[in-house]
Design an enzyme around this catalytic site. Sequence first.
Site, PDB file in Angstrom:
ATOM      1  N   GLY A 181     -23.046  30.912  21.797  1.00  0.00           N
ATOM      2  CA  GLY A 181     -23.463  30.409  20.495  1.00  0.00           C
ATOM      3  C   GLY A 181     -24.279  29.142  20.644  1.00  0.00           C
ATOM      4  N   VAL A 238     -22.684  38.900  24.112  1.00  0.00           N
ATOM      5  CA  VAL A 238     -21.524  38.890  25.003  1.00  0.00           C
ATOM      6  C   VAL A 238     -20.670  40.101  24.643  1.00  0.00           C
ATOM      7  CG1 VAL A 238     -19.467  37.634  25.739  1.00  0.00           C
ATOM      8  CG2 VAL A 238     -21.551  36.376  25.216  1.00  0.00           C
ATOM      9  N   ALA A 330     -19.519  17.492   7.334  1.00  0.00           N
ATOM     10  CA  ALA A 330     -18.664  16.413   6.859  1.00  0.00           C
ATOM     11  C   ALA A 330     -19.248  15.756   5.609  1.00  0.00           C
ATOM     12  CB  ALA A 330     -18.485  15.380   7.970  1.00  0.00           C
ATOM     13  N   HIS A 455     -44.229  -1.109  12.347  1.00  0.00           N
ATOM     14  CA  HIS A 455     -44.734  -0.888  13.702  1.00  0.00           C
ATOM     15  C   HIS A 455     -44.148  -1.947  14.635  1.00  0.00           C
ATOM     16  CE1 HIS A 455     -47.505   0.013  16.954  1.00  0.00           C
ATOM     17  NE2 HIS A 455     -47.712  -1.284  17.076  1.00  0.00           N
TER      18      HIS A 455
HETATM   19  C1  LIG Z   1     -17.152  20.180  17.302  1.00  0.00           C
HETATM   20  C2  LIG Z   1     -17.559  19.873  15.888  1.00  0.00           C
HETATM   21  C3  LIG Z   1     -18.540  18.939  15.650  1.00  0.00           C
HETATM   22  C4  LIG Z   1     -18.929  18.659  14.352  1.00  0.00           C
HETATM   23  N1  LIG Z   1     -19.894  17.726  14.147  1.00  0.00           N
HETATM   24  C5  LIG Z   1     -20.290  17.447  12.894  1.00  0.00           C
HETATM   25  C6  LIG Z   1     -21.279  16.449  12.665  1.00  0.00           C
HETATM   26  O1  LIG Z   1     -21.770  15.824  13.589  1.00  0.00           O
HETATM   27  N2  LIG Z   1     -21.642  16.193  11.383  1.00  0.00           N
HETATM   28  C7  LIG Z   1     -21.096  16.895  10.335  1.00  0.00           C
HETATM   29  O2  LIG Z   1     -21.482  16.633   9.189  1.00  0.00           O
HETATM   30  N3  LIG Z   1     -20.153  17.830  10.521  1.00  0.00           N
HETATM   31  C8  LIG Z   1     -19.735  18.123  11.775  1.00  0.00           C
HETATM   32  N4  LIG Z   1     -18.748  19.047  11.958  1.00  0.00           N
HETATM   33  C9  LIG Z   1     -18.188  19.730  10.780  1.00  0.00           C
HETATM   34  C10 LIG Z   1     -17.178  18.840  10.033  1.00  0.00           C
HETATM   35  O3  LIG Z   1     -16.217  18.385  10.947  1.00  0.00           O
HETATM   36  C11 LIG Z   1     -16.529  19.616   8.906  1.00  0.00           C
HETATM   37  O4  LIG Z   1     -17.527  20.149   8.082  1.00  0.00           O
HETATM   38  C12 LIG Z   1     -15.640  18.718   8.051  1.00  0.00           C
HETATM   39  O5  LIG Z   1     -14.639  18.131   8.840  1.00  0.00           O
HETATM   40  C13 LIG Z   1     -14.997  19.519   6.920  1.00  0.00           C
HETATM   41  O6  LIG Z   1     -14.143  18.690   6.205  1.00  0.00           O
HETATM   42  P1  LIG Z   1     -12.982  19.286   5.275  1.00  0.00           P
HETATM   43  O7  LIG Z   1     -12.361  18.102   4.618  1.00  0.00           O
HETATM   44  O8  LIG Z   1     -13.500  20.369   4.432  1.00  0.00           O
HETATM   45  O9  LIG Z   1     -11.943  19.974   6.275  1.00  0.00           O
HETATM   46  P2  LIG Z   1     -11.218  19.486   7.600  1.00  0.00           P
HETATM   47  O10 LIG Z   1     -11.871  18.295   8.173  1.00  0.00           O
HETATM   48  O11 LIG Z   1     -11.066  20.687   8.449  1.00  0.00           O
HETATM   49  O12 LIG Z   1      -9.799  18.971   7.082  1.00  0.00           O
HETATM   50  C14 LIG Z   1      -8.831  19.819   6.585  1.00  0.00           C
HETATM   51  C15 LIG Z   1      -7.465  19.154   6.768  1.00  0.00           C
HETATM   52  O13 LIG Z   1      -6.517  19.902   6.038  1.00  0.00           O
HETATM   53  C16 LIG Z   1      -5.304  19.945   6.771  1.00  0.00           C
HETATM   54  N5  LIG Z   1      -4.560  21.120   6.290  1.00  0.00           N
HETATM   55  C17 LIG Z   1      -4.958  22.417   6.310  1.00  0.00           C
HETATM   56  N6  LIG Z   1      -4.072  23.186   5.672  1.00  0.00           N
HETATM   57  C18 LIG Z   1      -3.085  22.353   5.256  1.00  0.00           C
HETATM   58  C19 LIG Z   1      -1.892  22.558   4.508  1.00  0.00           C
HETATM   59  N7  LIG Z   1      -1.553  23.762   4.048  1.00  0.00           N
HETATM   60  N8  LIG Z   1      -1.114  21.486   4.277  1.00  0.00           N
HETATM   61  C20 LIG Z   1      -1.439  20.247   4.714  1.00  0.00           C
HETATM   62  N9  LIG Z   1      -2.574  19.997   5.394  1.00  0.00           N
HETATM   63  C21 LIG Z   1      -3.385  21.037   5.654  1.00  0.00           C
HETATM   64  C22 LIG Z   1      -5.762  20.043   8.216  1.00  0.00           C
HETATM   65  O14 LIG Z   1      -4.748  19.602   9.093  1.00  0.00           O
HETATM   66  C23 LIG Z   1      -6.984  19.141   8.207  1.00  0.00           C
HETATM   67  O15 LIG Z   1      -6.657  17.830   8.576  1.00  0.00           O
HETATM   68  C24 LIG Z   1     -18.321  19.330  13.258  1.00  0.00           C
HETATM   69  C25 LIG Z   1     -17.306  20.278  13.486  1.00  0.00           C
HETATM   70  C26 LIG Z   1     -16.923  20.545  14.788  1.00  0.00           C
HETATM   71  C27 LIG Z   1     -15.833  21.538  15.017  1.00  0.00           C
END
Ligand SMILES: Cc1cc2nc3c(=O)[nH]c(=O)nc-3n(C[C@H](O)[C@H](O)[C@H](O)COP(=O)(O)OP(=O)(O)OC[C@H]3O[C@@H](n4cnc5c(N)ncnc54)[C@H](O)[C@@H]3O)c2cc1C
Length: 476
Positions: A181, A238, A330, A455
């Site tokens: 990927g 793959v 994020a 600049h």
């Molecule tokens: C390797 C990697 C690199 C990345 N780099 C970037 C970047 O550079 N810039 C960017 O913008 N985005 C990046 N992202 C994407 C970004 O991390 C996500 O889009 C963002 O974190 C999503 O936020 P969220 O709040 O929706 O969910 P999440 O951050 O996934 O948070 C969800 C939370 O809910 C909790 N949870 C789930 N179910 C339950 C439940 N039933 N009860 C209690 N708690 C629960 C989990 O433990 C978790 O802490 C990256 C992702 C990865 C994997």
Amino acid sequence: MRKSYDIVVIGAGTGGYVAAIRAAQLGKSVAVVERQKALGGTCLIWGCIPTKALLEHAHALKVIQQAKEWGVVIPAGTPVIDMNQVQARKNKVVGGLTKGIEFLFKKNKIDWIKGTARLRGGGAVEIVDGETGTIQAAEIVVATGSSARSVPGIEIDHARIITSDDAIHLAAVPTSLIIMGSGAVGVEFASIFRRFGAEVTIVELLPRLVPNEDEAISAELEKSFKKQGIKVLTGTRVLKAAPGATGVTIDVQTPDGATSALAAELLLVATGRGPVTTGLGAEAVGMRMARGYIMVDNMYRSSVPHISAIGDVIAVDTGAADAPPHPQLAHVSSAEGVLVAERLAGREVRPIDYGHVPGCTYCDPEIGSVGLTEREARARGYDVRIGAFPFGVLGRAKMANETEGFVKIVADAKYDEVLGVHMIGPRSTELVAEAVLALRLESTVEELIRTIHAHPTFAEAVGEAAHAVHGSAIHA
Ligand SMILES: Cc1cc2nc3c(=O)[nH]c(=O)nc-3n(C[C@H](O)[C@H](O)[C@H](O)COP(=O)(O)OP(=O)(O)OC[C@H]3O[C@@H](n4cnc5c(N)ncnc54)[C@H](O)[C@@H]3O)c2cc1C
């Protein structure tokens, strides 16, 4: 634990924790249920922060490897990476930021309920482990995020076949790594581990790297990656992966239909992420779902009254047939968190325009983009004008020894409107901010040209690319 709150947020990622803080700022009583030991979710614990910390280490190594160019003498021979220090520093950065959110929760009087939440209907949220019990919410915001997913036939064993969650913790640099990927996650890890000294091969099913980007960006990245010694296999499927004691063998099928085997110490599966809803009880309370995602409208209301959802766990029903997929980023989840909190506090809010979301990929060279690609603009029937300008011509780029890449502007000939900006090269993830504002303000190319760029800066490439749209670039 209190028994009832105005708002209960489930999940403390960049969606949930931001929604909670904004709601508390607006006078709501707020609790966040989070089952991890730290706040911040994917972004802080496994995603944006640890990966970019590792990339900063890779960048530091790159500069040190170029010591001769900089007139710096390293007497003891070839610089190498010390993974113990890399991991220690990365963990320190992550720890500091997660603690920072705890501080913000205290400051804003937000209760962190440690455990796993389950929806029970009628505003009840049951905490099924950790601080068990049931709390009542006038409004619920689901922000449970996403997790890495594989493809059929490839089983993650977290030893030889790993995901990004494992890759950020590697205690040693693998001698060889195959990455499946070439989205943002795949190419960022390719940059990290190639710079750290691994033999890296990227296998991508689609015909080009970073397939969501403008085609010119993909071509430039492939050129650079090959120069750095990263092997790129595009159009390659793959078929299966077999882990062994010392490595992993994968069978691949190339575009001509031929099959062959590749071997490496590790296989990193970076084929995307899926929603986290297992055990949440979303279906049980009647929430409309699509492919496991929670369906919401453009105000993040789910199909169940008083339950909203934001971030990676949602699919947005905009009503438009050609709507782009909801970006799992994020900054998108945070923007949705702010919007939902303000709506629940009775503020007037406007829908988010997903066409104006910046995409940043922190590989080397970096990519920053916003708006329509050239192909998308043509498909929508615009009379497209293109302007591109190479970073390599700029004094600032020469001084920094960062001369790869370019800025490309996609514009509409009729109204001179900027439709998209795509850049690859030094500081592109920072420079894209200007382009985002340009699109947000429906800027013309002429306005970008008349905007004075300091600049010597890398930002001059944006101004010059705008000039290039009108055939008037000064330095090219
Ligand atoms: C390797 C990697 C690199 C990345 N780099 C970037 C970047 O550079 N810039 C960017 O913008 N985005 C990046 N992202 C994407 C970004 O991390 C996500 O889009 C963002 O974190 C999503 O936020 P969220 O709040 O929706 O969910 P999440 O951050 O996934 O948070 C969800 C939370 O809910 C909790 N949870 C789930 N179910 C339950 C439940 N039933 N009860 C209690 N708690 C629960 C989990 O433990 C978790 O802490 C990256 C992702 C990865 C994997």
